[in-house]
Every structure is written in C-alpha cells, then in structure tokens.
Design a protein around this motif. Structure first.
Motif: not given
Length: 558
Positions: A267, A272, A326-327, A376, A423
């Motif tokens: 990271d 990203p 991110a998971d 997503t 979110s």
C-alpha cells in the motif's frame, strides 16, 4: 441480448429508447464466445423396513467457457477482452437423507446431510484499443467545461493526451488477470411434520450450514508502461494546469484504468491501484423454519410460517476489490420471512385458490454494482419486501384449464437502510425500490387439450404476463449527488404485457410429440439491466430481454 451504444446526451431518453426498440447494438469487433458443459446426476433409494427410505443424490458438473468481445459496447476500439482467457467451474455435490413415517402416519420425519465442493478459475486478457486515447481526450475536454485549462489544446479533444503527456501509446497496454475461488459447504438438516390433532399440523425444520471459501486475484502478465508514466507525470506536477490540477483524478483514473492497471503488492503507493490477494472466508448459520396449518373442511387449509434463511458471503473477484488494502470479501445475507395463507379447492376440485401474504426482512443484503469503471460488491444493512400473492386454477371442463395469478410486492430499501454505514453507494439506495422488483405482476393463461381418436392427443396453450413499472439499475440516484437526488437517466422500465403461445400434437401415451411455440408474440422489447456505459460518465447502456422467438420442438421416448 444487446447493449445499445447510447453515448448521446445523457438526458436524451427518446434516442435511447429508439435504439433499444430497434435493438441497435454497436461493437468494433464480433464477439467470439464458446462454452462446453456436461454433468451427471444420480439417485439411489433403499427401502428400510416398511416405513423409511434411505436416499442418496449425487452430482458432478463441469463448465468451460472461452470468450473475447468488445467490453466497452461501442463502435470505438476502446477496451476489449482478448482471446486466450477462459473460465472453468467444477462442481460436486452429495446428499444423504433418511426419511419416513411414524405413529401411523401422524409424523413425517426426515434427517440428512449435504456436502458440496466447487472450484472456479478464470483468466481474462484485457487490452486497451486504438481509440482509447482519443476518447480520453474527449472526456477530459468535457470535464473542463471550456474553462481555463483550454480544452482546444492538443492535449484534449481529438488528440491523444495520454500519449502526449507520457510518450506511451495506450493501445499497447495488455494485462492478464487471474481469479480463483474454491468453496466447500456442508450441512446437516431435519424436517418434520406432526399432526397433533385432526387437521392441525406442526412443522419444524432445522439446518446447520458451514461455508468456507478461498479466493484470490493475481496478475501473471502485464505490459503497461502507461500507468507508471502517468503516475510519474502526476508526481512531477506536469499535468495541464500545473501542480494541484483539478484533472489529477481524471488522469489517474484514465491512465491507470482499473482493469489493466499493474497490480502492486503493498500500500506504499497513495493511489488505489489493484492489489493481488489471497484470502479466505468462512461462516456458519443455523437456518430454521416453523409452520402451523389447519385443514378446516377438506380441502380448505390455512397456515402461518416463519423462516430464518441465509445466503453465504464470499469474494468480489474484481481487479480492484483489494485496491488500497480494501477487504475483497462481502458478508453473508440473512432473511427473516413471515407468511400467512390459505389453500383451497372448490366445486369438486374444479377451482383451486391459493392466497398468501408475506413479509421479509433482509440484513446485510448483498448488492453487485457496475460503476462504469469497476464492479463493486457491498452489503446494505436492511432491505424489506412485503406483499400479497393470489393464484387460481379453474377447470370448466375436462378439456379446458384456466390459470391466473396476481402479485403485489413492495420490495424496498427503507429510509433507515444504511444503519451506521456512511458510504454514499449505500446511503443513495435508502428510500428506493429494489432493482427489477415491479409492484404488480399478473399472469393469465389457458390450455385446451383433447384426444384425437384412440392414439393422438392435441393441445394449445396461451399465457399472458403483465408487470408494472420497475427500476433496472442498481442505483436510483447518482451516489455522488445525495443533495439533489436527481434520478439516473433511463432507469425505469415501463409496465408491459408479453404473450407466449404453444401448440402440440403427439402420441396419447407420450411416446412422441411435436410442438410449435412462440414467445413474446408481440415482440415487446424490455430492459433487464441498465448500467453506466464503460468509461463514459453520464452515458447509459442496457441489456434487453428476449425479443420474439419461435420454434419447433420434437419429443420422444426410447
């Protein structure tokens, strides 16, 4: 199935609908899909004494698919899935159950176990096309709105801004992404019905389920000098407009397009970028149901039931699922379902009537969304579905059967659907209906059949299905604009009616038969899914449902 190119004024729904009605689908290349699948299933039953049976059901299936296609659904050569990749799915299941009766038939009991093992492997070859950079120029020009960054500059519309900025031709970018998921599931269960008094029955069912999955994303091959060069120019402050340019995010997103961007192992990079992952998911749940029914006067029965259900979570096998640390996992979905109803037959069984009212509450409701640049997967804390269903079958004569049904469903994300989540993609859903959930669905049909002589049978059947308006997108509003909550364009599919017909002639004992059929007789063109067009913000594309089809079916027994 088609994906019309609707890269026009995003509010020009007339043109969009015209493209849909005429099944206009644009592509810069012919899709070349192929698949091969086979499977075997078997069932063995062993009687045990006079009142029980031991039953085994097993299956094994293999699926293989290879495909290459235009992934941006346009006449431009922008972004493609290239030949050489493929998907393989192997699935094996076993079920063993013991069932029988006791107390003179007052108790019907069942106990059993289930096991499944499924392996999924997928390799996808992505590539940017010859028109990618010119599209980037048009997008950047539109994004400036004619402001001081001078969209007439050769860096923008009609030119090749990425190649001008970095010296790298985007059409040389090639990436191979690999995805795997291995899942194992086992459960033990029981289902029992006891008649505690004449006409009064109690049903109890239990199922303990255990799920485990291993998922991974890797990038065995990448030829992408564009993304590192773009990042280098961003870090050096060489973007048009200088350091802190408002186009920084646009240049990053387009120069490092998610599906072809090089995957990084740490990271350390603040942007990203895709990140390889190997992770596991496991969950367990006790599923249970209870039902009470009472038969007043045969054959009229009323009942009430409750079920706690479960759908396992898993992995978002997308290139960007683990970007920025991110998971990639999403949680299991649970539902509590309530139902009350009536089942009845009248007039010597000439009329059958079923009425049911239901209410379902979902927690961690699973949602898959395509944003135009990535897939997503996320969970919405709360969703609900409430409704009434009526079904009837009427037999005016031995030769004529009439069926009908009407369902009202209010499937929605309640105003408090987000719970403690903040979110935007969850908050924007609250207060809207679920995707592809019309409030009203009605069906009506009739079948006429009769024997011809002593050896032939003839039938003709017609079915009509009606539905009210329904949303076809994941999002009803742009998640980036929660203040005005402006509806996304081209979202609602208008109510419609579709008609299917079938007629056949065959042997009276079913040894052979010939049937002619037509579906969607009036060629009603409707949308199944509407989504953001790849890499064109504000543009919408759609997959249509089946148009009119007709054919001939031959049946036989040997």
């Amino acid at each position: 199935m088609a994906a019309p190119d609707v890269a026009v004024n995003p509010f020009d729904t007339v043109t969009m609908q015209r493209a849909l009605d005429n099944r206009i689908a644009t592509s810069d290349q012919r899709a070349d899909p192929s698949n091969d699948q086979w499977g075997v299933t078997g069932e063995i039953e062993f009687p045990i004494g006079d009142s029980a049976d031991l039953i085994y059901i097993g299956s094994y299936r293999e699926f293989r698919a290879d495909e290459s296609y235009d992934s941006d659904f346009s006449g431009l050569d922008v972004f493609n899935v290239l030949p050489g990749g493929g998907t393989a799915i192997n699935t094996m299941t076993h079920e063993l159950r013991l069932q029988g009766e006791a107390f003179g038939g007052a108790l019907e009991w069942l106990v059993g176990g289930y096991y499944s093992d499924e392996d999924i492997t997928q390799s996808v070859n992505f590539g940017l096309g010859a028109d990618y950079d010119r599209l980037v120029g048009a997008l950047l020009a539109a994004g400036t709105g004619g402001a001081s960054l001078n969209p007439a500059s050769p860096l923008f519309a009609g030119a090749t801004p990425l190649q001008t900025l970095t010296g790298v031709d985007p059409s040389t970018v090639r990436t191979t992404n690999d995805y795997t998921q291995s899942s194992k599931s086992w459960s033990i269960f029981t289902h029992n019905t006891l008649e505690v008094a004449e006409g009064l029955k109690l049903t109890v069912g239990l199922r303990y389920s255990d799920e485990s999955k291993d998922g991974s994303f890797s990038q065995p091959s990448v030829n992408n000098d564009l993304c590192p060069a773009t990042l280098g120019q961003i870090f050096a402050g060489n973007l048009p407009g200088g350091p802190g340019s408002p186009l920084t995010n646009s240049y990053f997103g387009l120069g490092c397009f998610a599906f072809v961007a090089p995957a990084i192992g740490t990271d350390a990079n603040p942007f990203p970028l895709p990140r390889p992952f190997t992770s596991n998911f496991s969950d367990e749940e006790l599923i249970y149901t209870g039902k009470v029914s009472y038969e007043f006067a045969s054959p009229v029965t009323v009942y009430a039931s409750f079920t706690h259900g479960y759908k396992s979570g898993g992995f978002n096998l997308d290139s960007t699922a683990a970007s920025g640390g991110a998971d990639p996992r999403f949680a299991s979905e649970e539902v509590d379902a309530y139902e009350v109803g009536l089942k009845a037959k009248f007039l010597d069984n000439a009329v059958t009537l079923n009425v049911a009212g239901f209410h379902e509450e979902f927690t961690n409701f699973q949602v898959l969304e395509f944003t135009g640049a990535q897939f997503t997967t996320f969970n919405v804390p709360l969703a609900k579905s409430t409704g009434v269903e009526i079904e009837t079958v009427i037999r005016p004569s031995d030769n004529l059967t009439i069926n009908g049904g009407l369902t009202y469903t209010n499937a929605r994300y309640p105003d408090n659907c987000a719970g403690t989540q903040t979110s935007n993609n969850v908050l924007s859903l609250c207060g809207n209906s679920l995707t592809n959930a019309p409030k009203w669905v009605g069906i009506m049909g009739a079948t006429y059949d009769r024997d011809i002589g002593d050896s032939l049978n003839f039938f003709i059947n017609g079915q009509l299905r009606m539905e009210s308006d329904r949303r076809t997108s994941t999002q009803a509003f742009d998640p980036a604009d929660l203040t005005t909550r402006t509806p996304v364009p081209f979202d609602v599919q208008d109510g419609n009616i579709k008609i299917n017909m079938r007629a056949g002639l065959g042997d009276i004992d079913g040894a052979w038969g010939v049937e002619a059929w037509v579906t969607n007789l009036t060629n009603e063109i409707t949308r199944g899914v509407t989504f953001n067009t790849v890499l064109r913000s504000g543009s919408r594309s759609a997959f249509i449902q089946e148009p009119r089809m007709f054919g001939l079916t031959l049946r036989g027994k040997f």
